[in-house]
Design an enzyme around this catalytic site. Structure first.
Site, mmCIF file in Angstrom:
data_model
loop_
_atom_site.group_PDB
_atom_site.id
_atom_site.type_symbol
_atom_site.label_atom_id
_atom_site.label_comp_id
_atom_site.label_asym_id
_atom_site.label_seq_id
_atom_site.Cartn_x
_atom_site.Cartn_y
_atom_site.Cartn_z
ATOM 1 N N TYR A 135 0.615 -0.858 -0.079
ATOM 2 C CA TYR A 135 0.109 -0.169 -0.081
ATOM 3 C C TYR A 135 0.714 1.328 -0.131
ATOM 4 O O TYR A 135 1.679 1.412 1.027
ATOM 5 C CB TYR A 135 -1.367 -0.182 1.551
ATOM 6 C CG TYR A 135 -1.790 1.206 1.505
ATOM 7 C CD1 TYR A 135 -2.888 1.571 0.728
ATOM 8 C CD2 TYR A 135 -1.463 2.429 1.780
ATOM 9 C CE1 TYR A 135 -4.098 2.160 1.263
ATOM 10 C CE2 TYR A 135 -2.531 3.492 2.473
ATOM 11 C CZ TYR A 135 -3.379 2.838 0.858
ATOM 12 O OH TYR A 135 -4.350 4.070 1.595
ATOM 13 N N TYR A 177 -5.542 4.932 -7.721
ATOM 14 C CA TYR A 177 -5.471 4.608 -6.042
ATOM 15 C C TYR A 177 -6.494 4.572 -6.427
ATOM 16 O O TYR A 177 -8.086 4.660 -6.249
ATOM 17 C CB TYR A 177 -5.588 6.592 -5.857
ATOM 18 C CG TYR A 177 -5.639 6.223 -4.440
ATOM 19 C CD1 TYR A 177 -4.640 5.725 -3.325
ATOM 20 C CD2 TYR A 177 -6.873 6.035 -3.104
ATOM 21 C CE1 TYR A 177 -4.788 5.426 -1.728
ATOM 22 C CE2 TYR A 177 -7.763 6.060 -1.906
ATOM 23 C CZ TYR A 177 -5.893 5.706 -1.771
ATOM 24 O OH TYR A 177 -6.281 5.694 0.343
#
Lengths: 134, 290
Positions: B185, B235
């Site tokens: 992430y 994203y």
């Protein structure tokens, strides 16, 4: 949205802190049972869960835990203020405040640098505790 | 729920019109409501504070983050649907990028994207009967050192990644040596560094050396964020890394597929991560070829 809309809205827990700021006093809740000085303010001691509380005044001295220099305004109200410094200041009494560092050349900024409170009366209703080199 | 027979399939989705809807900006603004008067907004400032503390504590900095941002951009160039793939990011491009919230340049910050991803979770037995190759969740760990972020002392690690990573590897009964690639992430370049560091790939401050020579890039020994990640592909919160891990293990990644064509190990085990708040929560998954 104006700058005044961005200033903190005190609630029952945080009211004494923000009222203290208007008098240029940094007031924190101190647990009357275990002595923990807490921030942010709340109804319970996060360490021992006691609700007994007294207020203590900070001497306004601390160190910079970390800092960031905003070059991009993330809000139109700050368009003419960049570059400016947001920091976490660790007070001698323990609480860590998100704040601004003022009156300090950016190249002199450093983590763990000693600072002291610098009051900014931004409006009739609101005074912000900012910090400058000690 | 799957084990208990309550359901047979769980769909986990993320979709957002973050670019034109403004919802993301609103959510991030709410995050820092009490600090807005000081000009502190959203996640960029929070992670920048963490990164600055890390520079102070273990000597990291833009030299390390450049290797992450540029390395991921090389993967993005192999991904036709990546947002940034056509724009190379050499070392000098990185240092020329505008400063956003010092120490972060614009290129240290993830994209804002319109779109979405979804994954379907079912039993291993059912998965093997389905049309797509199965991928197994063989370990997971979670650690949430959540508290008021201003009071946090873990900005320079160990973050939740340390315990979550250890738990996930133990559950899967593998070690870091068995991991073929990572999908981390990457809301910010520093998030990738601190996550890999807390997982144990290198010691505090050794990330710059570990990354040197293209470790995470095509041809490298530990590929990271092979779609370009959130810095260079798109994203979609935790689903950007997880979806890429699944597609890589299925062998469905086209030009960027791990294996001989990218001079990397054909993947059997991929580590994927997610985190929330300002390093306030962390989840780690070990995924294996089914």
């Amino acid at each position: 949205m104006t700058y005044n809309d961005l200033t903190p809205t005190p609630d029952a827990d945080s009211k004494p802190f923000w009222e203290g700021c208007r008098n240029h006093e940094l007031l924190f809740q101190k647990c009357a049972e275990c002595g923990e000085i807490r921030w942010p303010p709340g109804i319970l001691c996060p360490r021992c869960h006691s609700q007994e509380v007294e207020m203590v005044q900070s001497g306004g001295k601390g160190t910079i835990y970390s800092y960031v220099i905003y070059h991009q305004p993330f809000h139109p109200e700050f368009a003419d203020k960049v570059p400016y410094v947001v920091a976490i200041v660790e007070l001698e009494e323990g609480p860590m405040l998100i704040t601004n560092i003022v009156e300090c050349p950016h190249e002199s900024l450093a983590c763990d640098m000693p600072v002291q409170v610098h009051w900014d009366d931004v409006s009739e209703e609101c005074t912000l505790p900012k910090f400058r080199p000690a | 729920m799957l084990d208990a027979g309550i359901c047979n399939y769980v769909v986990i989705t993320y979709g957002h019109s973050a670019l034109w809807g403004g919802g993301m900006a609103q959510m991030l603004f709410q995050m820092t409501r009490n600090e807005a008067a000081f000009g502190h907004f959203g996640a960029v400032g929070g992670y920048a504070l963490a990164a600055r503390r890390a520079m102070h504590e273990f000597g990291t900095g833009p030299g390390t983050w450049q290797r992450i941002a540029s390395g991921q951009r090389k993967w993005a160039a192999l991904n036709p649907i990546s947002v940034m793939g056509k724009k190379p990011l050499a070392e000098e491009d990185y240092f020329k990028a505008p400063m956003a919230a010092d120490p972060f340049r614009l290129v240290d910050i993830c994209l804002v994207s319109d779109g979405g991803r979804a994954i379907i979770v079912t039993s291993a037995e059912r998965a093997r009967d389905l049309r797509q190759p199965a991928v197994l969740i063989s370990g997971m760990g979670q650690q949430n050192p959540s508290r008021e972020i201003g009071q946090a002392r873990y900005m320079a690690g160990p973050t939740g990644a340390k315990k979550a990573g250890k738990e996930a590897l133990q559950m899967a009964d593998v070690s870091l040596k068995d991991v073929d690639a990572c999908q981390i992430y990457d809301c910010f370049s520093y998030t990738v560094e601190i996550t890999l560091q807390d997982y144990g790939f290198f010691g505090p401050g050794e990330g710059g050396d570990w990354l040197k020579g293209g470790t995470i890039e095509p041809g490298g020994s530990m590929p990271v964020n092979t779609s370009g990640g959130q810095l260079s592909e798109a994203y979609f919160m935790g689903l950007t890394p997880i979806a890429e891990a699944v597609m890589q293990l299925r062998g469905q990644c086209g030009d960027r597929q791990l294996g001989p064509q990218t001079q990397t190990k054909p993947p059997e085990v991929i580590l994927a991560s997610d985190n929330g708040g300002i390093l306030q929560s962390h989840a780690c998954f070990v995924l294996k070829k089914g």
